[in-house]
Design a protein around this motif. Sequence first.
Motif, PDB file in Angstrom:
ATOM      1  N   ASP A   1      52.062  -1.892 -12.642  1.00 27.95           N
ATOM      2  CA  ASP A   1      52.557  -2.682 -13.795  1.00 27.95           C
ATOM      3  C   ASP A   1      53.458  -2.083 -14.961  1.00 27.95           C
ATOM      4  O   ASP A   1      54.509  -2.497 -15.288  1.00 27.95           O
ATOM      5  N   TYR A   2      53.070  -0.781 -15.488  1.00 30.27           N
ATOM      6  CA  TYR A   2      53.778   0.046 -16.455  1.00 30.27           C
ATOM      7  C   TYR A   2      54.896   0.476 -15.695  1.00 30.27           C
ATOM      8  O   TYR A   2      56.086   0.420 -16.527  1.00 30.27           O
TER       9      TYR A   2
ATOM     10  N   ASN B   1      56.708  -0.814 -13.448  1.00 29.05           N
ATOM     11  CA  ASN B   1      57.608  -2.228 -13.381  1.00 29.05           C
ATOM     12  C   ASN B   1      58.602  -2.479 -14.882  1.00 29.05           C
ATOM     13  O   ASN B   1      59.414  -2.924 -14.842  1.00 29.05           O
ATOM     14  N   VAL B   2      57.467  -2.504 -15.649  1.00 32.65           N
ATOM     15  CA  VAL B   2      57.936  -2.487 -17.284  1.00 32.65           C
ATOM     16  C   VAL B   2      59.045  -1.563 -17.516  1.00 32.65           C
ATOM     17  O   VAL B   2      60.312  -1.994 -18.015  1.00 32.65           O
TER      18      VAL B   2
ATOM     19  N   ARG C   1      60.953  -0.211 -15.232  1.00 40.96           N
ATOM     20  CA  ARG C   1      62.306  -0.627 -14.472  1.00 40.96           C
ATOM     21  C   ARG C   1      63.067  -1.729 -15.057  1.00 40.96           C
ATOM     22  O   ARG C   1      64.328  -1.702 -15.063  1.00 40.96           O
ATOM     23  N   VAL C   2      61.969  -2.713 -15.571  1.00 35.70           N
ATOM     24  CA  VAL C   2      62.848  -3.883 -15.972  1.00 35.70           C
ATOM     25  C   VAL C   2      63.526  -3.662 -17.441  1.00 35.70           C
ATOM     26  O   VAL C   2      64.668  -4.173 -17.496  1.00 35.70           O
TER      27      VAL C   2
END
Lengths: 267, 299
Positions: B196-197, B199-200, B202-203
């Motif tokens: 999740d982190y 992905n954060v 990356r976003v």
Amino acid sequence: MSKAYLSIENVGVTFKGRGVVSEVLRGVELQVEKGEFVSIIGHSGCGKSTLLNLVAGLLPVSTGAVIVDKVAVEQPGPDRAVVFQNHSLLPWLSVYENVRLGVDQVFKGTRSRAERHDWTLHNLGLVQMTHAKDKRPSEISGGMKQRVGIARALAMEPKVLLLDEPFGALDALTRANLQDSVMEIHAKLGNTVLMITHDVDEAVLLSDRIVMMSNGPAATIGQVLKVDLPRPRRRLEVDMLPAYVAARHAVVAFLHERAPGVRVAAA
Amino acid sequence: MALRAVSMDSQPAPAKPPAEILPMPTPKRPSRLVAKLGEAALETLGVVVPPLVTLGVILIVWETLAVNMPAGLPAPSMIWTDSRQLILHPFFDNGGVDKGLFWHALTSLKRVAIGFSLAAVVGIALGVLVGSSRLAHRGLDPIFQVLRTVPPLAWLPISLAALHQANPSALFVIFITAIWPVIINTAVGVRNVPEDYRNVGRVLRLSPIGYFFKILLPAATPYIFTGLRIGVGMSWLAIVASEMLLGGVGVGFFIWDQYNASRISDIIVALVWVGLVGFALDRFVALIGRIVSRGASAG
């Protein structure tokens, strides 16, 4: 073909690993207009989260293309901000810092320090979380964390706001509260929203259109339903309207008859 | 400590009027502050008393055993008679190596501080490399796994041969002993940064440097401090061993020196110092870890 703001064109996804090839999505075709609120509903494992990750750019498409505002999606970016199911706030940052991280990242070159500060507070105000701005994520409730997650996404001024089962982990009352907040914000800002959900009422209440996914493998869009309810929608006023009941019935009918849930043996 | 507790326990014993003492434990209507203080005191007692009892039992058993076997270790009472000067005056300094135990411990601590700091910096850097690059992991991890099993003392002749001087050799032994747990735990922490982190990051399109400082390092901090804590304990083990061979000022050499002089009592006093300093070091690193990683593990 790609006249729409968000265009998912003939998209397929195939995962290959350890000699096993599994086709998750096939021939997904969807156009979303600017300012539209679209929900994607389907049983667990039908690939709806995969579809969202494709739009986010977190996963690559195997075939076809995802186009946002005339540009093909190739990697993740703040123009397609995601509200993750489990909030994904960074636990070592305060609520304010979590939102500010995104603001700084997007507006570093274009806005002054003071403007970025004000913008962070403005977005925390939108989700009514200004009072907890100096708290850490571990000190606030699940619903509050999700509000902050929404503020972080909104603050990046995304072209498309992606909600990945944003209220799935919350209790029913908190969920209703947050749904109301999301509707208010959508009315105020007119964001283009793509939301994954498995809650039929949530989909009907919030969406302009509901996209129903067939079951995998090789899942695709089974049916698209337009929700013909006037906005602003108030929970207690719309849920007895014939259009609401009809929409609800149509979604439930699809999920139970055209795409019944995976049998236990297969799960 | 033990003496104080004993005197506290024995306080009610003097033949004073008991009425003065009795009202203390549970007054009928205590003010909120008093109640809180009482609770805190009880809690502290609950934490402090059990280890003191254990210590007392150990000392009594030791005393009885030692008194009945005069050829073996000196009894606690004997140590007190033999080494009272050493126990009561840790700060004396007669020049040369004739110093109080505080100075010996301080010298050893300085060595640990230098060697361990180097190990922390290099270890975290290598750990991040091994944790984030599959190629680096394949290339380095097998070597690390072999080298980390080499006992600290085995490094000493090698470092002496390479560096020719006692002090840098001692530092190297500390460094090489402490670095492995730091590398290995950092690598695990880096590999376990939640998806999740990532992905954060990356976003948000964080740059590699931004990702490193804003997400990777804070997320791995609890693991890093686990490694540092194990490392500091091991480096303290290594310093005592290496000083025994190197000589000069330091707890390790002090122990060796007293052994050659057959002053077993002094050695036992020094061992208590070694234990207490090691304990303090461990708690110190743990405390820093808690401060630095405030809530990093909580979701």
